[in-house]
Design a protein around this motif. Structure first.
Motif, PDB file in Angstrom:
ATOM      1  N   ALA A  96      57.469  25.724  38.624  1.00 33.13           N
ATOM      2  CA  ALA A  96      57.227  27.428  38.669  1.00 33.13           C
ATOM      3  C   ALA A  96      56.181  28.045  38.257  1.00 33.13           C
ATOM      4  N   ARG A  97      54.865  27.912  38.157  1.00 33.44           N
ATOM      5  CA  ARG A  97      53.719  28.226  38.191  1.00 33.44           C
ATOM      6  C   ARG A  97      53.226  28.384  39.940  1.00 33.44           C
ATOM      7  N   CYS A  98      53.838  28.187  40.556  1.00 30.89           N
ATOM      8  CA  CYS A  98      53.779  27.865  41.824  1.00 30.89           C
ATOM      9  C   CYS A  98      54.514  29.297  42.806  1.00 30.89           C
ATOM     10  N   ARG A  99      53.244  29.565  44.388  1.00 35.53           N
ATOM     11  CA  ARG A  99      54.103  30.501  45.119  1.00 35.53           C
ATOM     12  C   ARG A  99      54.859  30.447  46.161  1.00 35.53           C
ATOM     13  N   THR A 100      56.061  30.829  46.065  1.00 35.16           N
ATOM     14  CA  THR A 100      56.868  30.063  47.356  1.00 35.16           C
ATOM     15  C   THR A 100      56.392  29.961  48.678  1.00 35.16           C
ATOM     16  N   VAL A 101      56.342  29.519  49.430  1.00 37.16           N
ATOM     17  CA  VAL A 101      55.968  29.598  51.259  1.00 37.16           C
ATOM     18  C   VAL A 101      57.189  29.770  51.873  1.00 37.16           C
ATOM     19  N   THR A 102      56.941  31.166  52.515  1.00 37.84           N
ATOM     20  CA  THR A 102      58.357  31.339  52.723  1.00 37.84           C
ATOM     21  C   THR A 102      57.424  31.382  54.567  1.00 37.84           C
ATOM     22  N   ARG A 103      58.860  31.411  55.085  1.00 39.43           N
ATOM     23  CA  ARG A 103      58.724  31.906  56.810  1.00 39.43           C
ATOM     24  C   ARG A 103      58.176  33.210  57.565  1.00 39.43           C
ATOM     25  N   ASP A 104      58.909  34.136  56.518  1.00 39.73           N
ATOM     26  CA  ASP A 104      58.136  35.433  56.347  1.00 39.73           C
ATOM     27  C   ASP A 104      57.077  35.504  56.986  1.00 39.73           C
ATOM     28  N   GLU A 105      56.197  35.001  55.806  1.00 34.31           N
ATOM     29  CA  GLU A 105      54.775  35.028  55.071  1.00 34.31           C
ATOM     30  C   GLU A 105      54.020  33.795  56.848  1.00 34.31           C
ATOM     31  N   LEU A 106      54.568  33.056  56.950  1.00 32.05           N
ATOM     32  CA  LEU A 106      53.764  32.224  57.761  1.00 32.05           C
ATOM     33  C   LEU A 106      53.904  32.501  59.746  1.00 32.05           C
ATOM     34  N   ALA A 107      55.019  34.249  60.131  1.00 30.45           N
ATOM     35  CA  ALA A 107      55.200  33.972  60.586  1.00 30.45           C
ATOM     36  C   ALA A 107      54.138  35.605  60.775  1.00 30.45           C
ATOM     37  N   ARG A 108      53.877  36.004  59.691  1.00 30.66           N
ATOM     38  CA  ARG A 108      52.909  37.365  59.614  1.00 30.66           C
ATOM     39  C   ARG A 108      51.054  36.576  60.158  1.00 30.66           C
ATOM     40  N   ARG A 109      50.761  35.521  60.209  1.00 30.87           N
ATOM     41  CA  ARG A 109      49.820  35.233  60.407  1.00 30.87           C
ATOM     42  C   ARG A 109      49.089  35.837  61.952  1.00 30.87           C
ATOM     43  N   SER A 110      48.644  36.040  61.972  1.00 28.35           N
ATOM     44  CA  SER A 110      47.836  35.977  63.110  1.00 28.35           C
ATOM     45  C   SER A 110      48.088  35.348  64.633  1.00 28.35           C
TER      46      SER A 110
END
Length: 153
Positions: free
Chosen positions: A122-136
């Motif tokens: 509950a303290r964590c931030r979910t890692v998403t595929r959209d977030e990963l796709a935005r990496r340069s």
């Protein structure tokens, strides 16, 4: 696992066989959740780990980022099988480091560890595929580079 796999691991670069087992469990309907550190004291390990995240997410594994440094190393399966130790889910821990781990088959301990995992999740931030796709392009190449060198990290 029949219901859930819950893992917290500070240096998470699992070998192909473990990634395949986690994906297979997710395909069977098992909820697979992994907490990884949001900050690290070994940046190349974080890059090598991040290179695997999209593939895990595509296969139904849930990832969450702990808010800061994390050195937790434990897992709970179906609230019955638990492990706590000094080892990481990377090749170095399995093949080179002197690590210790405790494995316990006990519903009471499994339930307690799972409850702690839920609080931490509950303290964590979910890692998403959209977030990963935005990496340069550069970030993706850097992650791939360090993943290629993972055996020496």
């Amino acid at each position: 696992a029949k219901e859930e796999v819950a893992i917290m691991n500070a240096y998470f670069i699992p070998q192909r066989s473990l990634r395949a087992a986690l994906a297979k469990a997710a395909r069977r309907g098992v909820r697979v959740r992994i907490v990884i550190p949001g900050e690290t004291d070994v940046p190349p390990v974080a890059h090598a780990s991040r290179h695997l995240h999209d593939g895990l997410l595509r296969r139904g594994v849930e990832l969450a980022s702990w808010p800061g440094m994390m050195h937790a190393k434990f897992a709970v399966i179906d609230r019955v099988w638990s492990t706590i130790g000094s080892y990481n889910l990377d090749r170095r821990s399995f093949e080179h480091n002197l690590e210790a781990g405790l494995v316990v088959l006990d519903r009471a301990l499994g339930a307690r560890l799972h409850a702690h995992f839920e609080v931490d999740w509950a303290r964590c931030r979910t890692v998403t595929r959209d977030e990963l796709a935005r990496r340069s392009w550069w970030e993706r190449r850097r992650d791939a580079f360090w993943h290629a060198l993972r055996y020496w990290l």
